[in-house]
Write a protein that holds these residues in place. Sequence first.
Motif, PDB file in Angstrom:
ATOM      1  N   ASN A  47       0.853  -1.179   0.000  1.00 19.05           N
ATOM      2  CA  ASN A  47       0.000   0.000   0.000  1.00 19.05           C
ATOM      3  C   ASN A  47       0.899   1.244   0.000  1.00 19.05           C
ATOM      4  O   ASN A  47       2.122   1.148   0.122  1.00 19.05           O
ATOM      5  CB  ASN A  47      -0.971  -0.003   1.185  1.00 19.05           C
ATOM      6  N   GLN A  92      -6.917   1.766  -5.986  1.00 25.09           N
ATOM      7  CA  GLN A  92      -6.611   3.154  -5.649  1.00 25.09           C
ATOM      8  C   GLN A  92      -6.989   3.518  -4.215  1.00 25.09           C
ATOM      9  O   GLN A  92      -6.212   4.135  -3.487  1.00 25.09           O
ATOM     10  CB  GLN A  92      -7.311   4.088  -6.637  1.00 25.09           C
ATOM     11  N   ASN A  93      -8.180   3.132  -3.782  1.00 23.20           N
ATOM     12  CA  ASN A  93      -8.615   3.516  -2.434  1.00 23.20           C
ATOM     13  C   ASN A  93      -8.101   2.566  -1.344  1.00 23.20           C
ATOM     14  O   ASN A  93      -8.344   2.790  -0.158  1.00 23.20           O
ATOM     15  CB  ASN A  93     -10.144   3.600  -2.365  1.00 23.20           C
ATOM     16  N   GLU A  94      -7.421   1.505  -1.742  1.00 24.87           N
ATOM     17  CA  GLU A  94      -6.725   0.571  -0.861  1.00 24.87           C
ATOM     18  C   GLU A  94      -7.633  -0.215   0.082  1.00 24.87           C
ATOM     19  O   GLU A  94      -7.147  -0.933   0.956  1.00 24.87           O
ATOM     20  CB  GLU A  94      -5.624   1.285  -0.055  1.00 24.87           C
ATOM     21  N   ASP A  95      -8.962  -0.085  -0.061  1.00 25.64           N
ATOM     22  CA  ASP A  95      -9.855  -0.959   0.688  1.00 25.64           C
ATOM     23  C   ASP A  95     -10.317  -2.122  -0.187  1.00 25.64           C
ATOM     24  O   ASP A  95     -11.151  -2.927   0.221  1.00 25.64           O
ATOM     25  CB  ASP A  95     -11.057  -0.186   1.240  1.00 25.64           C
ATOM     26  N   ASN A 138     -13.297  -6.932  -1.690  1.00 25.83           N
ATOM     27  CA  ASN A 138     -13.559  -5.813  -0.794  1.00 25.83           C
ATOM     28  C   ASN A 138     -13.083  -6.201   0.608  1.00 25.83           C
ATOM     29  O   ASN A 138     -13.612  -7.114   1.222  1.00 25.83           O
ATOM     30  CB  ASN A 138     -15.056  -5.480  -0.781  1.00 25.83           C
ATOM     31  N   ASN A 190      -8.581   2.090 -10.450  1.00 29.94           N
ATOM     32  CA  ASN A 190      -9.949   2.417 -10.006  1.00 29.94           C
ATOM     33  C   ASN A 190     -10.923   1.259 -10.214  1.00 29.94           C
ATOM     34  O   ASN A 190     -12.117   1.379  -9.907  1.00 29.94           O
ATOM     35  CB  ASN A 190     -10.458   3.675 -10.718  1.00 29.94           C
ATOM     36  N   ASN A 234      -4.732   7.190 -10.899  1.00 33.67           N
ATOM     37  CA  ASN A 234      -6.179   7.283 -10.650  1.00 33.67           C
ATOM     38  C   ASN A 234      -6.980   6.323 -11.530  1.00 33.67           C
ATOM     39  O   ASN A 234      -8.204   6.232 -11.401  1.00 33.67           O
ATOM     40  CB  ASN A 234      -6.668   8.716 -10.842  1.00 33.67           C
TER      41      ASN A 234
END
Length: 798
Positions: A106, A147-150, A164, A247, A347
């Motif tokens: 990450n 991108q959002n690392e979750d 997820n 993304n 992104n």
Amino acid sequence: MKKLLFPFTARKRQFLLLLFICVCFSGIAQKSELSVEKIMQDPSWIGTFPSDISWGANSKNIYFNYNPEKNASDSLYKISLENRDEIVKVSLQEKRKMLPQWGDFNRKKTKKVYAENGNLVLYDLKAEEATEMLDLDANIEDAEFLQNEDKISFIYNDNAFILNLENGQISQLTHIRKGKEKEEKSPEVSEQDTWLEKENLGLLQVVNERKEKKENSENYRKSVAEEEPFSFYLGENSLRRLQVSPNGKYAAYQLINRAENKSTNVPNYVDESGYTADLPARSKVGEKSDKVDLAIYNAEKDTVFIVDTSILPGINDLPGYTEDYPEKEWEKKERQIIPSGTYFSANGESAVVNLRSADNKDRWIAEIDLKTGKLNVLDRQHDNAWIAGPGVGYTYWGGGTMGWLPDNEHIYFQSEETGYSHLYLLNVESGKKTALTEGKFEVFDPFLSKDKKSWYLTTSEVDAGERHFYKMPVMGGKMEQLTQMTGKNEVYLSPDEKYMSILHSYSNKPEELYIKKTSSNAKPDQLTSGQSEAFSSYNWREPEFIKFKAEDGAMVPARLYLPQENVKNNAAVVFVHGAGYLQNAHKWWSSYFREYMFNNLLTDLGYTVIDIDYRGSAGYGRDWRTGIYRYMGGKDLSDQVDGVKYLIKNHNINPDKVGIYGGSYGGFITLMAMFTEQETFKAGAALRSVTDWAHYNHGYTSNILNEPALDPIAYRRSSPIYFADGLEGDLLIAHGMVDTNVHFQDVVRLAQRLIELGKDDWELAVYPVESHGFIEPSSWTDEYSRILELFNESLLNN
């Protein structure tokens, strides 16, 4: 009278070898502490040296392969920063707990996701704890943080999935299926059956009503049911390099349509079964290329675009060599394109692709419109010879150095645009291209720092024969040199970037491990010292690094080994390195370490030895690299001849006492030298040599000589077998019978040609258990005993 060397002899040389080492030439005893047997024994006699360097994830330990106990193979060892004097063997239990080198961190480098044993694993670096996230019935591959690392993307059964991390749900992004889509066909109904059904429905009202009700019900279910995701069928293609955008909206993958080519077999006469077994090997140059298409999946549109490359500028251009065939009518047609790699911005909203022409004369970097699949060309590099160079890459497995800066506006790549491989930035919005490095040197392996504000890179700026490590601002600027030791500095940066472990070597010193702080002023500490007493007791030479002027005015780099005046015999030997595109006139420990030691032995015995980075060698830029285009055995051979002229003029070498030897490409040059430069070379040893380039592989040969059926001029003037009638001196040919690189067939065909020409002064030594790179010490010893005897007999005994 010159002694004849008879073909296919298997004489033992030990007695004659000892005689020539100890006997007096010109009344002066020429002796050496070295012997062929000593040099060519198992390389472990030299010592034990570190390899495969890596850091622990916490930046506290350096790991490397080592073998101080002289076991059958290397084991994993470590040195901790807290106790640098102790080299510790890593236990099996600790090894199992180690974080693998592959996978994806990450942004904060606090977690790492990776696939291990086919399962998906998430590692917490602070807790030093691994959690198995998924264990499916087939291997999981290429796990990456989105991108959002979750969320994490991964590849499973040739499809992209997204996990997820918050709720554990898995969604399938792509639906790629093997084979062809099956068309649903209505069963064939005869005219008679159609008539009967129509009459029945007309006569029986209840039956007709039930049929209408059933059809209405099916239509309603279809109208309210969720639309099935788009499925892409591979047909006859295979899938490769499936990548997911950060993304999670797009995926890119390559479709490979394999070409059918006739392969060759290499017979193994000493197979353990007792029978002759065929070893599968490559096809020959001129083979058909695989057709490679790039597909872009758009999740929002739930559709796949096949990228159209017909719009690329110059796609229909004819190569320059066609001008040498005015009698042939050349058809201008769209050249085959190979996508070398797709790179998504941080992104995930943009992507660029590296595209190569199959003839390797053009490279395009283009932006992909992810909503339509259309290309916008950002950069084109054309070379009348072939595209290559450090960081440029030349296969569809990868495009060399390429990627995005975090600003989602700039891409970076390497190019030989100026004649040397340098690092560039290009703004995809404005099209502005900026050179971050420039000069008559080359850049190797640049990568971004942890905070993305700097570059780390290796260059040859100090000297073509050295490698040093630098730090530079991300948008360009002054480079800070972080290494100072003369030679080669192969740097492995700690994850926290506070320390550098350095694998360093010099021309007469094998690789040792050092450590220093990531600073130009810090001093390196040596961590290993692996030379054996037997090796270090000999005073290994530092070759003199020189440049001599070639016939075309070029200054040719070389390593020179000079004997002491009291033993000098006025004979010279030219060593020719292999691979063609390889550098050996450098200041670090050579991969040709056996030949380096043999050159020391020759020098002890009074020979002057020169080792030349001839045209085609690596390390000197584009013009040097492509100096052999369409003529191997041209400038690369004349550079050897000019090297001999330099020795005659400056070091009192007798023109009638010059020999040459080398393996692989060096063997090829040796053959060309013996066949076409008879006045210069009196003896030669050609080892594992290409004798006819039309029989070598496609990937290497087609770049330099194009294809035999299209450019026969290049092949005929570059292949030794066409010049075999020129042999006058004494020639040793040596080859492994199970060589799957340069096939034994090469020297068999040449031997038949020499027999038909009635040539006498040649010898063929065959090695039944050896492939291209010899393994057995007995084979090395036999081969180099023959080489030494050849030079002693031919150059000193006339």
